[in-house]
Design a protein around this motif. Sequence first.
Motif, PDB file in Angstrom:
ATOM      1  N   ASP A 168       0.831  -1.212   0.000  1.00 50.82           N
ATOM      2  CA  ASP A 168       0.000   0.000   0.000  1.00 50.82           C
ATOM      3  C   ASP A 168       0.862   1.256   0.000  1.00 50.82           C
ATOM      4  N   ILE A 169       1.887   1.259   0.816  1.00 52.08           N
ATOM      5  CA  ILE A 169       2.765   2.419   0.907  1.00 52.08           C
ATOM      6  C   ILE A 169       3.493   2.652  -0.411  1.00 52.08           C
ATOM      7  N   LEU A 170       4.012   1.598  -1.005  1.00 52.80           N
ATOM      8  CA  LEU A 170       4.712   1.748  -2.286  1.00 52.80           C
ATOM      9  C   LEU A 170       3.784   2.312  -3.358  1.00 52.80           C
TER      10      LEU A 170
ATOM     11  N   ALA B 281       3.666  11.254   1.321  1.00 49.27           N
ATOM     12  CA  ALA B 281       4.436  10.099   0.856  1.00 49.27           C
ATOM     13  C   ALA B 281       5.733   9.908   1.641  1.00 49.27           C
ATOM     14  N   ARG B 282       6.431  10.987   1.927  1.00 52.50           N
ATOM     15  CA  ARG B 282       7.703  10.868   2.642  1.00 52.50           C
ATOM     16  C   ARG B 282       7.496  10.276   4.033  1.00 52.50           C
ATOM     17  N   SER B 283       6.489  10.745   4.706  1.00 56.34           N
ATOM     18  CA  SER B 283       6.186  10.227   6.037  1.00 56.34           C
ATOM     19  C   SER B 283       5.761   8.762   5.971  1.00 56.34           C
ATOM     20  N   LEU B 284       4.964   8.418   4.972  1.00 55.97           N
ATOM     21  CA  LEU B 284       4.498   7.035   4.820  1.00 55.97           C
ATOM     22  C   LEU B 284       5.651   6.066   4.589  1.00 55.97           C
ATOM     23  N   ILE B 285       6.544   6.417   3.673  1.00 53.47           N
ATOM     24  CA  ILE B 285       7.608   5.466   3.329  1.00 53.47           C
ATOM     25  C   ILE B 285       8.560   5.252   4.497  1.00 53.47           C
ATOM     26  N   ARG B 286       8.666   6.242   5.374  1.00 51.96           N
ATOM     27  CA  ARG B 286       9.557   6.106   6.523  1.00 51.96           C
ATOM     28  C   ARG B 286       8.949   5.246   7.625  1.00 51.96           C
ATOM     29  N   ARG B 287       7.685   4.867   7.496  1.00 58.44           N
ATOM     30  CA  ARG B 287       7.049   3.984   8.487  1.00 58.44           C
ATOM     31  C   ARG B 287       7.611   2.572   8.439  1.00 58.44           C
ATOM     32  N   LEU B 288       8.141   2.210   7.289  1.00 60.00           N
ATOM     33  CA  LEU B 288       8.659   0.854   7.115  1.00 60.00           C
ATOM     34  C   LEU B 288      10.172   0.881   6.960  1.00 60.00           C
ATOM     35  N   GLU B 289      10.789  -0.185   7.389  1.00 62.12           N
ATOM     36  CA  GLU B 289      12.226  -0.341   7.178  1.00 62.12           C
ATOM     37  C   GLU B 289      12.478  -0.579   5.688  1.00 62.12           C
ATOM     38  N   ARG B 290      13.612  -0.113   5.227  1.00 63.61           N
ATOM     39  CA  ARG B 290      13.931  -0.296   3.803  1.00 63.61           C
ATOM     40  C   ARG B 290      13.992  -1.768   3.430  1.00 63.61           C
ATOM     41  N   ASP B 291      14.435  -2.643   4.333  1.00 61.10           N
ATOM     42  CA  ASP B 291      14.490  -4.071   4.000  1.00 61.10           C
ATOM     43  C   ASP B 291      13.091  -4.649   3.797  1.00 61.10           C
ATOM     44  N   ASP B 292      12.086  -4.124   4.504  1.00 62.93           N
ATOM     45  CA  ASP B 292      10.710  -4.566   4.290  1.00 62.93           C
ATOM     46  C   ASP B 292      10.219  -4.147   2.905  1.00 62.93           C
ATOM     47  N   LEU B 293      10.574  -2.946   2.504  1.00 64.68           N
ATOM     48  CA  LEU B 293      10.197  -2.472   1.169  1.00 64.68           C
ATOM     49  C   LEU B 293      10.895  -3.288   0.085  1.00 64.68           C
ATOM     50  N   LEU B 294      12.166  -3.568   0.281  1.00 63.16           N
ATOM     51  CA  LEU B 294      12.898  -4.388  -0.694  1.00 63.16           C
ATOM     52  C   LEU B 294      12.312  -5.789  -0.789  1.00 63.16           C
ATOM     53  N   GLU B 295      11.941  -6.346   0.356  1.00 64.26           N
ATOM     54  CA  GLU B 295      11.344  -7.681   0.344  1.00 64.26           C
ATOM     55  C   GLU B 295      10.047  -7.687  -0.466  1.00 64.26           C
ATOM     56  N   GLU B 296       9.225  -6.682  -0.286  1.00 61.30           N
ATOM     57  CA  GLU B 296       7.971  -6.601  -1.034  1.00 61.30           C
ATOM     58  C   GLU B 296       8.245  -6.485  -2.526  1.00 61.30           C
TER      59      GLU B 296
ATOM     60  N   TYR C  49       4.383   5.887  -5.070  1.00 63.34           N
ATOM     61  CA  TYR C  49       4.513   5.889  -6.533  1.00 63.34           C
ATOM     62  C   TYR C  49       3.564   6.934  -7.136  1.00 63.34           C
ATOM     63  N   GLY C  50       2.313   6.905  -6.712  1.00 66.14           N
ATOM     64  CA  GLY C  50       1.321   7.843  -7.238  1.00 66.14           C
ATOM     65  C   GLY C  50       1.669   9.288  -6.925  1.00 66.14           C
ATOM     66  N   ALA C  51       2.128   9.535  -5.714  1.00 65.02           N
ATOM     67  CA  ALA C  51       2.487  10.904  -5.319  1.00 65.02           C
ATOM     68  C   ALA C  51       3.670  11.418  -6.134  1.00 65.02           C
ATOM     69  N   LEU C  52       4.664  10.574  -6.328  1.00 61.44           N
ATOM     70  CA  LEU C  52       5.830  10.975  -7.123  1.00 61.44           C
ATOM     71  C   LEU C  52       5.438  11.254  -8.571  1.00 61.44           C
ATOM     72  N   LYS C  53       4.602  10.405  -9.097  1.00 58.52           N
ATOM     73  CA  LYS C  53       4.145  10.587 -10.484  1.00 58.52           C
ATOM     74  C   LYS C  53       3.348  11.884 -10.631  1.00 58.52           C
ATOM     75  N   GLU C  54       2.459  12.154  -9.673  1.00 54.97           N
ATOM     76  CA  GLU C  54       1.657  13.377  -9.709  1.00 54.97           C
ATOM     77  C   GLU C  54       2.535  14.636  -9.700  1.00 54.97           C
TER      78      GLU C  54
END
Length: 93
Positions: free
Chosen positions: A24-26, A62-77, A30-35
């Motif tokens: 969900d965060i990704l 978006a910046r606040s959202l992405i910082r809620r998760l560890e980068r390794d969790d994002l990479l795993e997804e 993604y949408g915020a960056l594209k906008e």
Amino acid sequence: MGNDMHDQTMMFRAKQDDIVAASDILHTVYGALKEKGYNPINQVVGYLLSGDPAYITSHRNARSLIRRLERDDLLEELVRFYLEGHPSQSELK
């Protein structure tokens, strides 16, 4: 030489809630960056490699959202999504 900790494979298991949240965060980021006119792929890669949140816009929180998760969790997804969604050439035969 035989029982060195570096010779053993560690097991990692993500919780289902973490997987949903990362996805969900990704998508939101993604949408915020594209906008805002950024190349979302380049910006997310920059963030994942550097850990610098300045790669992510603050638009739509978006910046606040992405910082809620560890980068390794994002990479795993990202790895899970790619490997589960794209069969290897040997699987296609």
